[in-house]
Design an enzyme around this catalytic site. Structure first.
Site, PDB file in Angstrom:
ATOM      1  N   LYS A  78      -2.397  16.523 -25.345  1.00  0.00           N
ATOM      2  CA  LYS A  78      -1.616  15.789 -24.627  1.00  0.00           C
ATOM      3  C   LYS A  78      -2.133  16.137 -22.744  1.00  0.00           C
ATOM      4  O   LYS A  78      -2.573  17.388 -22.635  1.00  0.00           O
ATOM      5  CB  LYS A  78      -0.360  16.540 -24.642  1.00  0.00           C
ATOM      6  CG  LYS A  78       1.232  16.416 -24.046  1.00  0.00           C
ATOM      7  CD  LYS A  78       2.150  17.193 -24.132  1.00  0.00           C
ATOM      8  CE  LYS A  78       3.425  16.060 -23.573  1.00  0.00           C
ATOM      9  NZ  LYS A  78       4.631  16.847 -23.995  1.00  0.00           N
ATOM     10  N   SER A 153       8.360  14.061 -25.157  1.00  0.00           N
ATOM     11  CA  SER A 153       7.621  13.537 -23.682  1.00  0.00           C
ATOM     12  C   SER A 153       6.504  12.976 -24.451  1.00  0.00           C
ATOM     13  O   SER A 153       5.656  13.099 -23.768  1.00  0.00           O
ATOM     14  CB  SER A 153       7.476  14.706 -23.503  1.00  0.00           C
ATOM     15  OG  SER A 153       7.504  16.001 -23.508  1.00  0.00           O
ATOM     16  N   SER A 177       9.584  16.734 -28.130  1.00  0.00           N
ATOM     17  CA  SER A 177       9.051  16.102 -27.418  1.00  0.00           C
ATOM     18  C   SER A 177       7.436  15.803 -28.643  1.00  0.00           C
ATOM     19  O   SER A 177       6.568  15.541 -28.636  1.00  0.00           O
ATOM     20  CB  SER A 177       8.435  17.108 -26.427  1.00  0.00           C
ATOM     21  OG  SER A 177       9.475  16.718 -25.187  1.00  0.00           O
TER      22      SER A 177
END
Ligand SMILES: [Zn+2]
Lengths: 485, 476
Positions: A78, A153, A177
């Protein structure tokens, strides 16, 4: 089967018996990326050259018999994790050109374990969102239906695994997330106990809630990743120096006699009936595995979203103050004095959702409002934690839906922040309590969208989560589908 | 109208640790701009603070030395505000739960002891420094100082005059330096002070509106700024005006305070507990360990000097004002066994030389052994007090031992009775008239004979012996 579709443990076998090279695996991942990335947009940045070089190095190690837990395994990171010498944006314009001079501790650990980094995965700006639509680099699409969101997210990390654009990936989970996009994309996602995995080098959203965890194609891979990620880090004060078990030993163990808590507050009106049906089915599977369901109550559940949306923005408002255009990142042009530079850099550098949360958080911490908001929220947070402590006296693991609905349409909730916030209603409490949670695929909606079941355990009981998730995965026999891309 | 002044002080003291409070960068003063920095103190994304335990121990030392209660649990909080010298956009400080509270320092006010309350002591990190280009509209940021550990010592509004405030500051400064936790250098900013000051009609219970004074970088300036500000407030009140709550900056050149920002413009710092740091737990064992390591503090030392060495309180005060001076003095006393004489020489000639050269006792060229030896030589009569004045000056200039100087200059005192009797006999013979005068009761003439003997011996005769012999021999 293509190598990129394989799991870590399958590839490890093949690497050991010489039927595949690390370079072949990495190449298969990049050819998949070439084929689908344009439609899915899992990545903000690809690291093809680095990856191929790392794979080559892995092959040399393999030849020498030096095979580490992740040798030659392509992993996506990420873009919230700092990577030395590689632009790290956090999905934001304000960091679009930021190149960290250091690695996040987990990046160091993955490197030491032999991982090959494919690229930096897309995400909601500063991890603020549940759909990966707030990324400055554009949205990520759900591989199961390109018109839908992948969750967020850590949307890019979830889709990269779901669309076989990597073997496993790393995300971060502040209020769901990891687990929410894992559920919406049909992969396994684990949020570890707060303090279990180092946060050093993880760009902070809400420091008391953030935690790094893996996305994988199955539960055994999740255990393999946790073996690499977990552990004490002297660079982080909130890191906990507790023994790390071999998580792989929990794979394949049965759960006979385990008490499974079913919290009544998580089976409420407004949940999509298809989700309810899938979760009821999952409960049956767990009972078939020997689990005994017990009704439990988490009485402060109704306050979780409210508490979260005070504490997380409050911490964020302070954490994001450093993006001021002075030292790194975006600085507005054509400004004449300091205040204007601050205002313009932040006005142009941050997106709408980030600004909304900075304002909420600033307000909650303001003189005269602190007691009514931040302080009160902290007190209720302690009660939420106590709810779980009480619940775990009555059960080993708690079972809930991961999300109230399957993946929604892109743009469907962008104008309604409150509706967006409610998509995390089942995952937020975990972060507030600091406990671990895992989402495992538990079926598909009639329109073919993945659904996830969530298991929660007490602090540092990730082993229990692996054990029940693995037992469930083995016995549920969910049909293995692949998104039609 | 008769006014009473109310003063409270906030002192920032830089802790003498080798490394910063939340990272391992050096705390050294100076250095090329931004050379003592790392991702942590630069406030880069994703980095985390790790507390330097030394800072907690130093703060505990100060807490114990100022009679504070150390809190069993304390926490760091974020003080949020934007400024280019503050890379994170917040300063890590302590707010609701400081390390220590409820202490005091004793002052001597007109011969009476007065307690100045200490509200709290807390730990925090320093900010960086801005350097403004003199010719271009450009500012540069130097973050070497960012993250250097500080403690803030907040007093109660217990001081009633600028003199008391200056005295309190000196006491705090002295304690910090004694504890060896702060170098006390005001010019380099290791010891900084802000003041809150108000006035009220004498007898009134309520406090008047206060102003906060900043930018006073010496003891003298603190006193001057307070004096100015009190006069300013009095003038305002006496002429029908009112004091406004505001922050005012001391302008040294102008000798005045000027408004910086009003209460309305004051920041809302939005303090909240820093989620990146865990609460600091202090158990009794830790406190005891720190207590056991505490050195003798100035006040205790002062009392001991008076009792043990039988020197006046004034001397004890001067000698203990600097820990190194006190140590120096004690060593000299140990070697020569003459506490009062040692104090006289040290406070007299030696300190005068040092002051003239603006040197501290640390730079004193006279070794403690040398000063003690010289005192012994006087005591034994080997040199006179007058000779010693010359010797000590030479010792200061050259760093040589008194014996070497005496030898080189031929300063040895004539204490040989036989030799002196010969000299005196010949002087009396040559001055029969004066001798007769003396015998007839004109004792004034005695001085004439002393002078003659000293002249004949080039001042080397032991004066005491000369006196004795002269008296005897003139009497015939
Ligand atoms: Zn540093």
């Amino acid at each position: 089967m293509e190598f990129n579709q394989s799991t870590i443990h399958e590839l490890q076998e093949k690497i050991k018996n010489g039927s595949v090279t690390a370079s072949q695996i990495t190449e298969s991942v990049f050819s998949r990326i070439d084929a689908v990335e344009e439609r899915v947009h899992s990545y903000i940045r690809l690291m093809k050259e680095n990856a191929l070089a790392a794979a080559k190095k892995a092959d040399e190690d393999i030849k020498k018999g030096d095979i580490k837990p992740l040798t030659g395994i392509p992993i996506a990171l990420k873009d919230i994790l700092c990577t030395k010498g590689i632009t790290t944006t956090c999905g934001s314009h304000i960091l679009h050109n930021f190149v960290p001079p250091y690695n996040a501790t987990v990046v160091e650990k993955l490197t030491a374990a032999g991982a090959v980094f494919v690229g930096k995965a897309n995400m909601d700006e500063f991890a603020m969102g549940s759909s990966t639509e707030t990324s400055w680099f554009g949205p990520t699409r759900n591989p199961w239906d390109l018109e839908r969101i992948p969750g967020g997210s850590s949307g890019g990390s979830a889709t990269a695994v779901a669309a076989d654009e990597c073997i496993a990936s790393i995300g971060s989970d502040t209020g769901g997330s990891i687990r929410q996009p894992a559920a919406l994309c049909g992969v396994v996602g684990l949020k570890p106990t707060y303090g279990r995995v180092s946060r050093f080098g993880l760009i902070a959203f809400a420091s008391s809630l953030d935690q790094i965890g893996p996305f994988t194609k199955d539960v055994e891979d999740c255990a393999i990743m946790m073996n690499v990620l977990a552990g004490y880090d002297p660079k982080e004060s909130t890191s906990v120096n507790a023994e790390v078990p071999d998580y792989r030993q929990f794979v394949g163990r049965d759960i006979k006699g385990w008490k499974i808590g079913i919290p009544k507050e998580y089976f409420i009106e407004g949940i999509d009936p298809e989700i309810t049906a899938a979760i009821q089915q999952a409960i049956k599977v767990i009972e078939l595995c020997g689990g005994v369901c017990v009704d439990i109550s988490l009485p402060h559940t109704q306050y979780c979203v409210a508490v979260y949306y005070i504490i997380a923005p409050a911490e964020a408002s302070s954490n994001l103050a450093r993006y001021d255009g002075v030292r790194y990142g975006f600085r507005a042009a054509d400004v004449r004095e300091l205040l204007e530079m601050y205002k313009e850099s932040r006005r142009q550098g941050f997106g709408a959702e980030v600004k909304r949360r900075i304002m909420i958080g600033t307000y909650a911490l303001s003189a005269g409002y602190y007691d009514a908001y931040y302080k009160k929220a902290s007190q209720v947070r302690a009660l939420i934690k106590k709810d779980f402590d009480e619940a775990f006296k009555k059960c080993d693991v708690i079972l809930t839906p991961t999300t109230p609905t399957p993946a929604f349409k892109i743009g469907e909730k962008t104008d309604d922040p409150l509706q967006m916030y409610l998509s995390d209603v089942f995952t937020i409490s975990t972060n507030l309590a600091g406990i671990p949670g895992i989402s495992v695929p538990c079926g598909y909606s009639t329109s073919g969208l993945p659904i996830g079941v969530q298991f929660l355990a007490s602090h540092f009981e990730e082993g229990k989560l692996i054990q029940i998730a693995s037992a469930y995965e083995k016995n549920a026999k969910i049909e293995k589908r692949r998104p039609a891309l | 109208m008769d006014f009473e002044t109310v003063i409270g002080l906030e002192v920032h003291a830089q802790m003498l640790t080798d490394t910063k409070i939340f990272c391992s960068c050096s705390t050294k003063f100076g250095g090329t701009p931004n050379s003592h920095t790392c991702p942590v103190c630069l406030g880069m994304p994703g980095v985390l603070p790790v507390l330097n335990k030394k800072v907690v121990e130093y703060a505990m030392k100060m807490a114990l030395a100022t009679n504070c209660e150390i809190n069993k649990s304390c926490e760091f909080a974020r003080k949020n505000y934007f400024y280019p010298d503050l890379p994170k956009g917040y300063q890590i400080s302590q707010y609701a739960y400081p390390i220590a509270e409820h202490g005091y320092v004793l002052l001597d006010v007109n011969g009476e002891q007065k307690k100045i309350g200490i509200t709290r002591i807390h730990m925090e990190e320093d900010a960086g420094k801005l350097i403004h280009d003199e010719h271009n509209p450009v500012s540069y940021v130097d973050l070497n100082r960012t993250g250097v550990p500080l403690i803030e010592i907040v007093s109660e509004p217990d001081m009633r005059s600028p003199e008391e405030a200056a005295d309190y500051l000196k006491r705090l400064h002295e304690i910090l330096v004694y504890l060896e936790i702060c170098d006390g250098n005001m010019e380099e900013g290791s010891f900084r002070c802000d003041a809150n000051v108000s006035i009220r009609p004498r007898g009134q219970k309520e406090f008047g509106t206060r102003t906060e004074l900043k930018n006073m970088n010496s003891f003298r300036n603190v006193q001057r700024a307070l004096e100015y500000e009190i006069k300013r407030q009095q003038y305002l009140v006496e002429n029908g005006g009112t004091v406004v709550q505001e922050t005012r900056l001391w302008d040294d050149a102008q000798g005045a305070t000027n408004s910086m920002r009003s209460k309305e413009e004051a920041h809302d710092y939005r303090y909240f507990p820093d989620p990146d740091l865990v609460p600091i737990l202090v158990d009794d064992a830790w406190v005891e360990k720190i207590k056991a390591d505490l050195p003798e503090l100035p006040l205790a030392k002062r009392e001991r000097f008076v009792n043990e060495y039988q020197i006046p309180a004034y001397d004890a005060g001067v000698l203990t004002a600097d820990k190194t001076l006190a140590l120096y003095y004690e060593e000299v006393v140990k070697l020569c066994g003459k506490p009062k004489v040692a104090s006289n020489w040290l406070m007299g000639d030696v300190m005068r030389f040092l002051n003239e050269d603006k040197r501290s006792i640390r730079e004193c060229p006279i070794k403690t052994e040398s000063l003690a030896e010289m005192i012994k030589l006087i005591d034994e009569g080997a040199i006179s007090g007058k000779m010693a004045k010359e010797v000590v000056e030479d010792m200061y200039k050259t760093g040589k031992s008194p014996q070497d100087i005496i030898k080189e200059k031929g300063l040895v005192q004539i204490t040989d009775e036989g030799e002196l009797i010969k000299t005196i006999t010949s002087i009396i013979e040559a001055n029969q008239a004066q001798a007769a005068e003396y015998r007839s009761g004109k004792e004034k003439v005695f001085g004439f004979f002393v002078g003659q003997v000293m002249k004949a011996t080039k001042g080397k005769a032991n004066p005491q012996l000369v006196n004795e012999l002269l008296k005897k021999m003139l009497a015939g």
